[in-house]
Design an enzyme around this catalytic site. Structure first.
Site, short mmCIF file in Angstrom:
data_model
loop_
_atom_site.label_atom_id
_atom_site.label_comp_id
_atom_site.label_asym_id
_atom_site.label_seq_id
_atom_site.Cartn_x
_atom_site.Cartn_y
_atom_site.Cartn_z
N ASP A 152 0.82 -1.22 0.00
CA ASP A 152 0.00 0.00 0.00
C ASP A 152 0.85 1.26 0.00
O ASP A 152 2.03 1.22 0.29
CB ASP A 152 -0.80 0.04 1.30
CG ASP A 152 -2.11 -0.68 1.18
OD1 ASP A 152 -2.44 -1.10 0.07
OD2 ASP A 152 -2.79 -0.81 2.21
N LYS B 119 -3.45 3.91 -3.45
CA LYS B 119 -4.15 4.94 -4.22
C LYS B 119 -3.25 6.18 -4.30
O LYS B 119 -2.73 6.62 -3.29
CB LYS B 119 -5.46 5.32 -3.52
CG LYS B 119 -6.42 4.17 -3.44
CD LYS B 119 -7.78 4.64 -2.90
CE LYS B 119 -8.74 3.50 -2.83
NZ LYS B 119 -8.56 2.65 -1.64
N MET C 221 -7.47 9.55 9.87
CA MET C 221 -8.11 10.04 8.63
C MET C 221 -9.00 11.26 8.89
O MET C 221 -10.05 11.40 8.25
CB MET C 221 -8.95 8.91 7.99
CG MET C 221 -8.13 7.75 7.53
SD MET C 221 -9.13 6.42 6.84
CE MET C 221 -9.70 5.61 8.34
N1 SAH Z 1 -3.82 0.69 9.34
C1 SAH Z 1 -3.28 1.99 9.61
C2 SAH Z 1 -4.30 3.08 9.46
C3 SAH Z 1 -4.80 3.26 8.03
S1 SAH Z 1 -5.89 4.62 7.89
C4 SAH Z 1 -2.68 2.01 11.02
O1 SAH Z 1 -2.93 1.11 11.82
O2 SAH Z 1 -1.92 2.93 11.31
C5 SAH Z 1 -4.77 5.89 7.43
C6 SAH Z 1 -4.64 6.90 8.53
O3 SAH Z 1 -3.69 6.47 9.49
C7 SAH Z 1 -4.13 8.25 8.08
O4 SAH Z 1 -5.15 9.05 7.52
C8 SAH Z 1 -3.62 8.82 9.38
O5 SAH Z 1 -4.69 9.28 10.19
C9 SAH Z 1 -3.04 7.59 10.04
N2 SAH Z 1 -1.59 7.48 9.79
C10 SAH Z 1 -0.96 6.56 9.04
N3 SAH Z 1 0.37 6.75 9.06
C11 SAH Z 1 0.58 7.82 9.86
C12 SAH Z 1 1.74 8.51 10.30
N4 SAH Z 1 2.97 8.15 9.93
N5 SAH Z 1 1.58 9.58 11.12
C13 SAH Z 1 0.37 9.96 11.53
N6 SAH Z 1 -0.77 9.34 11.17
C14 SAH Z 1 -0.66 8.29 10.34
#
Ligand code: SAH
Length: 267
Positions: free
Chosen positions: A42, A64, A177
């Site tokens: 991803d 995406k 998100m």
């Molecule tokens: N499965 C992922 C979440 C996917 S949804 C997890 O467990 O982290 C995607 C969201 O995750 C983003 O919109 C943001 O809110 C958060 N996110 C992912 N990577 C991030 C990062 N490095 N720093 C801050 N927020 C992050």
């Protein structure tokens, strides 16, 4: 992990890549990457992790990207099923944890429906890593005995409108998100009765060198974090203010920036 090479039928491993820093993948996750025939990854999985994969492995990007045609979830499911049924070991690499807003559940349903064996290897979710890298504990005996994780994508003005009434009472509220929707989120919580003085923080690109943090209150966080963009995590609750005292990551860099600002102000 020897099982990987000994299985005749293919198998899919849903691997949590962690929040960004490639060192934050689990040992088991990195072993799977090393041995898998196919890596389906991803946008939020750090591409540096592909450096751990075997020389002959096939890499399929299914993230995406803005302004580019993206692979649908249906197509992703088909790739996973067909590769596994052809006997391949597939690492499905997802940002953070595969079961936290990662559609990992849907992929497992599809694999189960097609009798494809699978394994889930949890990852460090940004829901935990982002507060941690901003110096914000999500629980504290004095202030928060629970934390709640919610998507901020569906609040207000969408078909999937979520009822946030119960979230007003969350001790620590972690919103994924949600950064583009932050004005809506903070307004909604205040309208529903949360104090405008409740501390709030936003952490952009947590765990990366380029991490940025904004700390304020529910009434001013949208403004204070207006320069931040996804991926970012919002933390709302008393403990968000602890970032002022407990921030530890890149703090020298932050201090240097503040010094430069002070010098500029003095000129
Ligand atoms: N499965 C992922 C979440 C996917 S949804 C997890 O467990 O982290 C995607 C969201 O995750 C983003 O919109 C943001 O809110 C958060 N996110 C992912 N990577 C991030 C990062 N490095 N720093 C801050 N927020 C992050």
């Amino acid at each position: 992990m020897n099982t990987l090479k000994h299985l005749e039928k293919g198998k899919v491993y849903l691997v949590g890549a962690g929040p960004g820093d490639p060192d934050l993948i689990t040992m088991k996750g990195s072993k799977v990457l090393e041995l898998a025939d196919v890596i389906v990854y991803d946008r939020l999985a750090n591409p540096e992790l592909l450096g751990l994969t075997g020389e002959d492995s096939e890499h399929i990007y299914v993230g995406k990207s803005p302004n580019k045609p993206s692979v649908s979830q249906k197509q992703i499911n088909q790739i996973l099923v067909s590769k596994a049924l052809s006997g391949k070991h597939v690492a499905r690499l997802k940002g953070g944890d595969p079961f936290v807003f990662g559609r990992g559940g849907e992929e497992c349903e599809e694999l189960r429906a097609n009798s494809v064996p699978y394994e889930v290897i949890p990852g460090i979710s940004s829901a935990l890593a982002a507060p941690a890298f901003a110096g914000i504990p999500v629980t504290h005996r004095k202030a928060a005995r629970s934390f709640t994780v919610v998507t901020g994508h569906t609040i207000k003005g969408t078909d999937d409108f979520e009822n946030w009434c119960h979230l007003v009472h969350a001790d620590t509220l972690v919103v994924l998100m949600g950064v583009r929707n932050l004005p809506n989120i903070s307004e909604t919580l205040i309208e529903l009765g949360k104090s405008p003085d409740t501390p709030a923080a936003v952490v952009e690109r947590a765990t990366f060198e380029s991490q940025k943090v904004a700390v304020g209150t529910l009434s001013n966080i949208a403004e204070k974090a207006s320069h931040l963009s996804p991926p970012a995590t919002i933390v709302i609750g008393e403990l968000a203010a602890m970032s002022h005292d407990l921030a530890w990551f890149n703090t020298e860099k932050v201090r240097a920036d503040i010094d430069v600002q002070h010098q500029l102000l003095a000129i």
